[in-house]
Design a protein around this motif. Structure first.
Motif, PDB file in Angstrom:
ATOM      1  N   GLY A   1     -56.042   8.728  32.590  1.00 17.62           N
ATOM      2  CA  GLY A   1     -56.003   9.331  34.072  1.00 17.62           C
ATOM      3  C   GLY A   1     -54.731   9.171  34.849  1.00 17.62           C
ATOM      4  O   GLY A   1     -54.498   9.695  35.938  1.00 17.62           O
ATOM      5  N   MET A   2     -53.933   8.161  34.474  1.00 19.22           N
ATOM      6  CA  MET A   2     -52.717   7.552  35.064  1.00 19.22           C
ATOM      7  C   MET A   2     -51.435   8.723  34.613  1.00 19.22           C
ATOM      8  O   MET A   2     -51.514   9.148  33.574  1.00 19.22           O
ATOM      9  CB  MET A   2     -52.407   6.382  34.938  1.00 19.22           C
ATOM     10  N   ASP A   3     -50.403   9.011  35.609  1.00 18.25           N
ATOM     11  CA  ASP A   3     -49.421   9.788  35.307  1.00 18.25           C
ATOM     12  C   ASP A   3     -48.722   9.145  33.860  1.00 18.25           C
ATOM     13  O   ASP A   3     -48.796   7.853  33.643  1.00 18.25           O
ATOM     14  CB  ASP A   3     -48.474   9.688  36.375  1.00 18.25           C
ATOM     15  N   ALA A   4     -48.103   9.768  33.072  1.00 14.14           N
ATOM     16  CA  ALA A   4     -47.597   9.369  31.917  1.00 14.14           C
ATOM     17  C   ALA A   4     -46.279   8.960  32.072  1.00 14.14           C
ATOM     18  O   ALA A   4     -45.403   9.612  31.512  1.00 14.14           O
ATOM     19  CB  ALA A   4     -47.711  10.324  30.554  1.00 14.14           C
ATOM     20  N   ASP A   5     -46.157   7.904  33.001  1.00 11.96           N
ATOM     21  CA  ASP A   5     -44.675   7.230  33.205  1.00 11.96           C
ATOM     22  C   ASP A   5     -44.418   6.057  32.277  1.00 11.96           C
ATOM     23  O   ASP A   5     -45.152   5.166  32.496  1.00 11.96           O
ATOM     24  CB  ASP A   5     -44.603   7.041  34.747  1.00 11.96           C
ATOM     25  N   LEU A   6     -43.787   6.252  31.299  1.00  9.42           N
ATOM     26  CA  LEU A   6     -43.628   5.242  30.120  1.00  9.42           C
ATOM     27  C   LEU A   6     -42.171   4.978  29.942  1.00  9.42           C
ATOM     28  O   LEU A   6     -41.492   5.868  30.052  1.00  9.42           O
ATOM     29  CB  LEU A   6     -44.371   5.788  28.966  1.00  9.42           C
ATOM     30  N   VAL A   7     -42.127   3.751  29.542  1.00  5.55           N
ATOM     31  CA  VAL A   7     -40.886   3.439  29.121  1.00  5.55           C
ATOM     32  C   VAL A   7     -40.931   2.578  27.630  1.00  5.55           C
ATOM     33  O   VAL A   7     -41.461   1.862  27.570  1.00  5.55           O
ATOM     34  CB  VAL A   7     -40.149   2.289  30.055  1.00  5.55           C
ATOM     35  N   LEU A   8     -40.126   3.188  26.705  1.00  7.48           N
ATOM     36  CA  LEU A   8     -40.054   2.724  25.468  1.00  7.48           C
ATOM     37  C   LEU A   8     -38.902   1.786  25.416  1.00  7.48           C
ATOM     38  O   LEU A   8     -37.742   2.220  25.459  1.00  7.48           O
ATOM     39  CB  LEU A   8     -40.026   3.654  24.413  1.00  7.48           C
TER      40      LEU A   8
ATOM     41  N   ARG B   1     -44.219  11.554  33.811  1.00  6.44           N
ATOM     42  CA  ARG B   1     -45.103  12.490  33.627  1.00  6.44           C
ATOM     43  C   ARG B   1     -44.905  13.130  32.366  1.00  6.44           C
ATOM     44  O   ARG B   1     -45.372  14.667  32.168  1.00  6.44           O
ATOM     45  CB  ARG B   1     -45.421  13.626  34.742  1.00  6.44           C
ATOM     46  N   GLY B   2     -44.850  12.300  31.247  1.00  7.17           N
ATOM     47  CA  GLY B   2     -44.866  12.940  29.890  1.00  7.17           C
ATOM     48  C   GLY B   2     -43.629  13.456  29.471  1.00  7.17           C
ATOM     49  O   GLY B   2     -43.413  13.962  28.188  1.00  7.17           O
ATOM     50  N   CYS B   3     -42.709  13.781  30.556  1.00  8.86           N
ATOM     51  CA  CYS B   3     -41.175  14.342  29.992  1.00  8.86           C
ATOM     52  C   CYS B   3     -40.196  13.327  30.038  1.00  8.86           C
ATOM     53  O   CYS B   3     -40.055  12.529  30.835  1.00  8.86           O
ATOM     54  CB  CYS B   3     -40.902  15.431  30.998  1.00  8.86           C
ATOM     55  N   THR B   4     -39.580  13.557  28.737  1.00  8.85           N
ATOM     56  CA  THR B   4     -38.261  12.362  28.683  1.00  8.85           C
ATOM     57  C   THR B   4     -37.390  12.664  29.688  1.00  8.85           C
ATOM     58  O   THR B   4     -36.941  14.063  29.797  1.00  8.85           O
ATOM     59  CB  THR B   4     -37.900  12.619  27.260  1.00  8.85           C
ATOM     60  N   VAL B   5     -36.779  11.847  30.503  1.00  4.65           N
ATOM     61  CA  VAL B   5     -35.698  12.147  31.587  1.00  4.65           C
ATOM     62  C   VAL B   5     -34.337  11.120  30.926  1.00  4.65           C
ATOM     63  O   VAL B   5     -33.550  11.465  31.684  1.00  4.65           O
ATOM     64  CB  VAL B   5     -36.050  11.729  32.961  1.00  4.65           C
ATOM     65  N   TYR B   6     -34.588  10.227  30.179  1.00  3.91           N
ATOM     66  CA  TYR B   6     -33.425   9.434  29.697  1.00  3.91           C
ATOM     67  C   TYR B   6     -33.611   9.251  28.395  1.00  3.91           C
ATOM     68  O   TYR B   6     -34.738   8.580  27.986  1.00  3.91           O
ATOM     69  CB  TYR B   6     -33.237   8.401  30.490  1.00  3.91           C
ATOM     70  N   GLU B   7     -32.672   9.156  27.311  1.00  3.89           N
ATOM     71  CA  GLU B   7     -32.756   8.665  26.036  1.00  3.89           C
ATOM     72  C   GLU B   7     -31.509   7.791  25.696  1.00  3.89           C
ATOM     73  O   GLU B   7     -30.488   8.196  26.037  1.00  3.89           O
ATOM     74  CB  GLU B   7     -32.995   9.857  24.958  1.00  3.89           C
TER      75      GLU B   7
END
Length: 464
Positions: free
Chosen positions: A389-396, A434-440
């Motif tokens: 339920g949370m925004d998919a704000d994630l850091v790999l 939110r699930g979209c890659t903004v940095y790689e």
């Protein structure tokens, strides 16, 4: 569950949850975390992002940045500042009312700030409002406009001109706290006693003592302690929730901890520069690392780390405070701009120094870097942790991947990061908002400026 309805599955990573680290797959749908699944259990025709060998962290929430718009975008704007956030694994930031011109102390100025940020941020954001003398009747409208909280200075913030952020005197603080308590919001405070620091600074400069250590001695730990005690006294009278920003000393932390035991609604923030840099750094790097309160001794720094390890620090934030380089160039250390531009390094530094060097658990670190900052400002309904339920704000993150921060890596406008040249035993592989890659890591910034304004929510009600 039906995998074919998912937009993506992040597979095989060690996921940092609020209370543990576990290998899980993360299913994402419409920018939110749809489910946390046992490894390899998600089958079907769904795009997969391979996270094998990596840790998946919640995107950090930096509640203390200065992007200086409107009016001072040549210092740092939302576009360059948010780019640094994305590269540093920060997926949400909260911008301060200082140093924009005009500062965010009236609803029409808040609208200017929102307009400056809209379609110019790589990651999501919220905004602080300001408490200054003469604007208490504006606080309701600022709250209605969606500010996540309010900020006040107990010492002079500096600056020139008519439209600048100003210090809140005791009467303003008490009346403002009373109104902010009525609004159910939190007041963040720069806590240094103005009477003490102004007298010490005036005495030093009058006698021609304008060097680095003269500045340091003009802003002693005692000034921080006095201001914290005064603010807590006013909060007892008003019932206002307080958040102390950039606390630099264990002594002040202990005063705030005692207030928590007393039952007060108060939180404490420190910054990476107080945990990594010291007075020695000021002697080596000069005005590049000037800040207020100033950097402390190595012994005092170790005491602050002990507070971090013991769980006495609620929040770690960058206080990313940039300026044009010329404002750092002066023979009088008192007149050099006081701010450190280290926002891109916050997560890297805390993982290196906290996890690798001091064995602080990842879940504990991310509580300070993501979960509690979001919760403190009413953003915890969608930000700050990995859960369905949370925004998919994630850091790999590759916790075993060596990395040296170079000037070419820096995304902020003036690239005055004091940690340039630091060697890390980890690196950020990918940042998703939110699930979209903004940095790689290899490609750099990969997204557009699609960051959104996040509104606060308390008690099931969305504000703004």
């Amino acid at each position: 569950m039906q995998p074919n309805i998912w937009d993506c599955v992040i597979r095989g990573g060690m996921v940092v949850l609020p209370d543990r680290v576990e290998m899980l797959d993360i299913a994402i749908k419409d920018g939110r975390i749809e489910a946390l699944l046992p490894p390899l259990s998600a089958a079907g025709d769904v795009p997969v992002m391979d996270a094998a060998g990596l840790h998946v962290l919640p995107g950090a929430v930096d509640i203390h940045v200065h992007f200086n718009e409107p009016g001072l975008g040549t210092w740092e704007g939302f576009e360059t500042g948010s780019a640094a956030m994305a590269a540093g694994g920060i997926t949400t930031y909260v911008d301060m009312p200082l140093n924009g011109v005009p500062p965010t102390v009236r609803p029409e100025y808040l609208d200017l700030k929102k307009h400056a940020a809209e379609n110019h941020s790589y990651v999501d954001y919220a905004l602080w409002g300001g408490l200054v003398e003469g604007n208490i009747d504006q606080l309701q409208a600022l709250a209605d406009g969606g500010v996540a909280g309010f900020k006040a200075f107990m010492s002079e913030p500096g600056g020139e001109g008519e439209d600048i952020f100003t210090r809140a005197d005791e009467q303003t603080l008490l009346e403002g706290m009373t109104e902010i308590a009525r609004l159910g919001q939190v007041l963040a405070l720069h806590a240094e006693d103005e009477q003490l620091v102004s007298v010490l600074a005036a005495e030093a400069q009058a006698s021609g003592r304008t060097g680095i250590m003269d500045y340091v001695h003009s802003r002693p730990i005692e000034a921080e302690m006095l201001a914290v005690q005064q603010a807590l006294s006013l909060a007892r009278q008003s019932g206002c929730a307080l958040h102390f920003v950039h606390i630099s000393s264990r002594e002040a932390v202990d005063i705030i901890t005692a207030a928590k035991v007393e039952g007060m609604d108060v939180t404490v923030e420190t910054c990476p520069h107080y945990l990594v840099l010291s007075e020695e750094s000021m002697l080596e790097q000069g005005s590049l690392v000037k800040c207020a309160p100033p950097l402390r001794t190595r012994q005092q720094q170790n005491q602050l780390w002990e507070a971090v390890s013991a769980g006495l620090i609620d929040i770690i934030a960058s206080d990313h405070s940039p300026c044009p380089p010329v404002m750092k160039q002066t023979d009088n250390f008192f007149t050099a701009w006081g701010g450190i531009s280290g926002g891109q390094s916050t997560l890297l530094l805390m993982l290196e120094q906290g996890y690798h060097e001091r064995a602080i658990a990842l879940s504990q670190l991310m509580q300070m870097l993501a979960t509690r900052p979001a919760e403190r400002l009413g953003l915890g309904h969608c930000k700050g942790k990995i859960a369905a339920g949370m925004d998919a704000d994630l850091v790999l993150v590759d916790l075993a991947g060596s990395y040296e921060l170079t000037g070419s890596d820096l995304q902020d406008r003036h690239k005055q990061n004091p940690y340039t040249g630091y060697s890390f035993s980890l690196h950020i592989v990918r940042t998703l908002v939110r699930g979209c890659t903004v940095y790689e890591h290899q490609q750099g910034l990969t997204g557009s400026q699609a960051g959104r304004f996040v509104v606060r929510q308390t008690g099931g009600v969305v504000h703004g």
